[in-house]
Design an enzyme around this catalytic site. Structure first.
Site: not given
Length: 292
Positions: A133, A161
């Site tokens: 992330y 992400k």
């Protein structure tokens, strides 16, 4: 593979700031009924920084319980301490968690080599799939594509992400990772463009208030019907923007309360309630998008 509209789920609380367990069940059912493809539990939007360790684990486990196999659950397990991230990740080794979402270490500002070793150590501590992330605006460090490429060779690091909103990253990442590596947008406004360039889906804040729209948008992209996807996105742009008038999740919790999805928009310090000025603007955005 994780694709489509994945909600970055809020964590509902009662008026005193305790976790609203049954309110969480209501939200999970709502997303099952409205086409959401997976749930991220206790990420940034789920107030991971405001929960105790035991609360964090409880919310993830309750989300799994309420989902009851109907939706995959991705647990937020990141920390700026590698040992803490490993400890939290390993809490879910014997659970039905589908993957872990691990944010880059915040405040420390590690080097790219430090980031590589951090995520490698977490991945080597577990068999659970790991999703990286990257959100530099919140963490103060940027996980560069070249480092993601190195990490993608580790068997259970399965995706990222990417929340910079920098669309150049998609092509850079695609050149450096294998074809099975999952690319997820973390920026609602640019998500259609991200997917058009080869991304697989979006971990969405907007999906908290517009799950059916976000699910339909992603379905259109998967069918290469970009005109229909952009039509939905253009209607939602004021909503995307309004949900970041204040620090996430302040606006989205207020919006969820206004939509009747939660009873209170309670936050924990240092987060405070939304300003009157911003609440007026968010209400208008919701109304203009036919959500309220």
């Amino acid at each position: 593979m994780f694709t489509g509209s994945i909600v970055a789920l809020i964590t509902p609380m009662d008026s005193k700031g305790s976790i609203d367990r049954m309110g969480l069940k209501k939200l999970v059912d709502y997303h099952v009924d409205n086409g959401t493809s997976a749930i991220v539990s206790v990420g940034t939007t789920g107030e991971m920084s405001g929960l105790t360790h035991s609360e964090h684990v409880d919310v993830v486990m309750w989300t799994i319980e309420f989902s009851d196999g109907r939706l995959p659950v991705i647990a937020g397990t990141g920390s700026n301490s590698t040992s803490e991230a490993i400890l939290l990740t390993n809490q879910f080794n014997d659970s039905a968690v589908s993957a872990c979402l691990s944010v880059t270490p915040y405040y420390n500002r590690p080097s790219q080599e430090g980031l590589f070793q951090h995520f490698r150590a977490i991945a080597e501590s577990t068999n659970l799939p790991q999703i990286l992330y990257n959100v530099p605006i919140r963490t103060g460090c940027d996980l560069l594509p070249i480092t993601v490429g190195r990490l993608s060779t580790i068997k259970n690091i399965v995706g990222i992400k990417e929340a910079t909103g920098n669309l150049n990253r998609v092509n850079q990442l695609k050149r450096l990772v294998n074809e099975d590596f999952i690319l997820l947008s973390g920026d609602d406004i640019s998500a259609v463009d991200f997917m058009r360039l080869g991304g697989h889906g979006v971990i969405s804040v907007t999906a908290n208030v517009a799950p059916k729209d976000m699910s339909t948008l992603c379905s259109f992209v998967q069918k290469n019907d970009f005109k229909s996807a952009y039509d939905i996105n253009n209607r939602l742009i004021p909503v995307h923007q309004s949900l970041f008038f204040d620090s996430n999740p302040i606006p989205v919790k207020w919006a969820c309360k206004e939509l009747g999805l939660i009873s209170y928009d309670t936050l924990r310090l240092p987060m405070t309630s939304i300003s009157k000025e911003h609440s007026v603007l968010i209400r208008k955005a919701l109304e203009d998008a036919d959500l309220l």
